[in-house]
Design a protein around this motif. Structure first.
Motif, PDB file in Angstrom:
ATOM      1  N   LEU A 105       0.915  -1.179   0.236  1.00 11.05           N
ATOM      2  CA  LEU A 105       0.157  -0.305  -0.109  1.00 11.05           C
ATOM      3  C   LEU A 105       0.374   1.547   0.268  1.00 11.05           C
ATOM      4  O   LEU A 105       0.357   2.244  -0.704  1.00 11.05           O
ATOM      5  CB  LEU A 105      -1.318  -0.395   1.401  1.00 11.05           C
ATOM      6  CG  LEU A 105      -1.876  -0.663   0.852  1.00 11.05           C
ATOM      7  CD1 LEU A 105      -2.855  -0.759   2.711  1.00 11.05           C
ATOM      8  CD2 LEU A 105      -3.187  -0.777   0.328  1.00 11.05           C
ATOM      9  N   SER A 106       1.970   0.949   0.946  1.00  7.62           N
ATOM     10  CA  SER A 106       3.106   2.093   0.894  1.00  7.62           C
ATOM     11  C   SER A 106       3.801   2.628  -0.844  1.00  7.62           C
ATOM     12  O   SER A 106       3.704   3.616  -1.109  1.00  7.62           O
ATOM     13  CB  SER A 106       4.652   1.862   1.845  1.00  7.62           C
ATOM     14  OG  SER A 106       4.603   2.727   1.880  1.00  7.62           O
ATOM     15  N   ASP A 109       1.106   4.160  -2.549  1.00 12.97           N
ATOM     16  CA  ASP A 109       0.982   5.948  -2.400  1.00 12.97           C
ATOM     17  C   ASP A 109       1.966   6.826  -3.094  1.00 12.97           C
ATOM     18  O   ASP A 109       1.841   7.814  -3.110  1.00 12.97           O
ATOM     19  CB  ASP A 109       0.605   5.944  -0.479  1.00 12.97           C
ATOM     20  CG  ASP A 109      -0.492   5.783  -0.130  1.00 12.97           C
ATOM     21  OD1 ASP A 109      -1.538   5.284  -1.341  1.00 12.97           O
ATOM     22  OD2 ASP A 109      -0.138   4.838   1.222  1.00 12.97           O
ATOM     23  N   LYS A 110       3.081   5.657  -3.216  1.00 15.06           N
ATOM     24  CA  LYS A 110       4.465   6.749  -3.339  1.00 15.06           C
ATOM     25  C   LYS A 110       4.118   7.117  -5.272  1.00 15.06           C
ATOM     26  O   LYS A 110       4.747   8.067  -5.503  1.00 15.06           O
ATOM     27  CB  LYS A 110       5.355   6.375  -2.848  1.00 15.06           C
ATOM     28  CG  LYS A 110       6.044   6.563  -1.606  1.00 15.06           C
ATOM     29  CD  LYS A 110       7.270   4.858  -1.135  1.00 15.06           C
ATOM     30  CE  LYS A 110       7.395   5.892   0.165  1.00 15.06           C
ATOM     31  NZ  LYS A 110       8.453   4.887   0.432  1.00 15.06           N
ATOM     32  N   LEU A 112       1.279   7.147  -6.701  1.00 13.55           N
ATOM     33  CA  LEU A 112       0.276   8.048  -7.169  1.00 13.55           C
ATOM     34  C   LEU A 112       0.843   9.448  -6.594  1.00 13.55           C
ATOM     35  O   LEU A 112      -0.053  10.266  -7.058  1.00 13.55           O
ATOM     36  CB  LEU A 112      -1.143   8.030  -5.864  1.00 13.55           C
ATOM     37  CG  LEU A 112      -1.394   6.528  -6.422  1.00 13.55           C
ATOM     38  CD1 LEU A 112      -2.955   6.115  -4.933  1.00 13.55           C
ATOM     39  CD2 LEU A 112      -2.051   6.863  -7.622  1.00 13.55           C
ATOM     40  N   GLU A 113       1.389   9.989  -5.523  1.00  8.43           N
ATOM     41  CA  GLU A 113       2.027  10.700  -4.918  1.00  8.43           C
ATOM     42  C   GLU A 113       2.857  10.946  -5.601  1.00  8.43           C
ATOM     43  O   GLU A 113       3.274  12.449  -6.765  1.00  8.43           O
ATOM     44  CB  GLU A 113       2.823  10.720  -3.639  1.00  8.43           C
ATOM     45  CG  GLU A 113       2.042  11.033  -2.548  1.00  8.43           C
ATOM     46  CD  GLU A 113       3.100  10.878  -1.336  1.00  8.43           C
ATOM     47  OE1 GLU A 113       4.359  11.126  -1.330  1.00  8.43           O
ATOM     48  OE2 GLU A 113       2.041  10.017  -0.051  1.00  8.43           O
TER      49      GLU A 113
END
Length: 185
Positions: A105-106, A109-110, A112-113
């Motif tokens: 998940l991390s 997230d990275k 997507l950022e």
């Protein structure tokens, strides 16, 4: 301190000597013991022993805008094997599964950022939206060279086939990664 924070997560080092070496632009560390609990964390492997014979970092302070940051690891030895599930309790197994999910998940997230920042960058290409630190960090990461030499991985398994020990190894003479521009140069 950023370098100490990043390196200190994976290897045992003397922070005082490292901070002085950073400003000289040449960091050379020998016989670094790896913190095995932080490497391959959340995977189905256990690292029994790990060492880096030489770690060299070259920071070209005078020409940081044009010259690459160079990281060279030499003499990397990893001795690993499977985790003995019999030694783990149910809670540890579930915690490991949860950690792997959180790592995935991390990464999402990275990603997507990063994709959002690229989208914003193209939309705001005429605006000075980046801070000085962001542009400096981006420049360094866009101009980095990493080379690995004499890497040896050894895998030993005495759990999969009871009564039998299986071992295999691989040695990589050299491997390098470097960034390039739009023209692959």
């Amino acid at each position: 301190s950023l370098l100490v924070k990043v390196l200190g997560e994976f290897v045992e080092l003397d922070e005082n000597n490292l901070s002085l070496a950073v400003w000289s632009g040449q960091i050379k560390l020998h016989n670094l013991k790896l913190k095995t609990e932080n490497i391959l964390k959340g995977h189905q492997f256990h690292i029994h022993h790990g060492i880096v014979q030489t770690l060299e970092v070259t920071i070209p302070w005078r020409s940081i805008w044009a010259s690459p940051l160079k990281i060279k690891l030499s003499g990397v030895v990893l001795d690993l094997g499977p985790i003995d599930i019999n030694d783990l309790q149910k809670a540890q197994i579930l915690r490991g599964m949860l950690e792997r999910k959180l790592q995935k998940l991390s990464l999402v997230d990275k990603y997507l950022e990063l994709s959002q920042s690229v989208t914003n960058k193209t939309e705001n290409s005429g605006k000075a939206s980046e801070t000085y630190l962001q542009s400096w960090t981006s420049l360094i990461l866009d101009n980095i060279e990493v080379s690995l030499e004499k890497v040896h991985l050894r895998y030993e398994d005495c759990h999969s086939i009871p009564g039998t020990v299986f071992a295999a190894g691989i040695t990589v003479e050299s491997f390098s990664l470097s960034t390039c521009d739009d023209n692959w140069q």
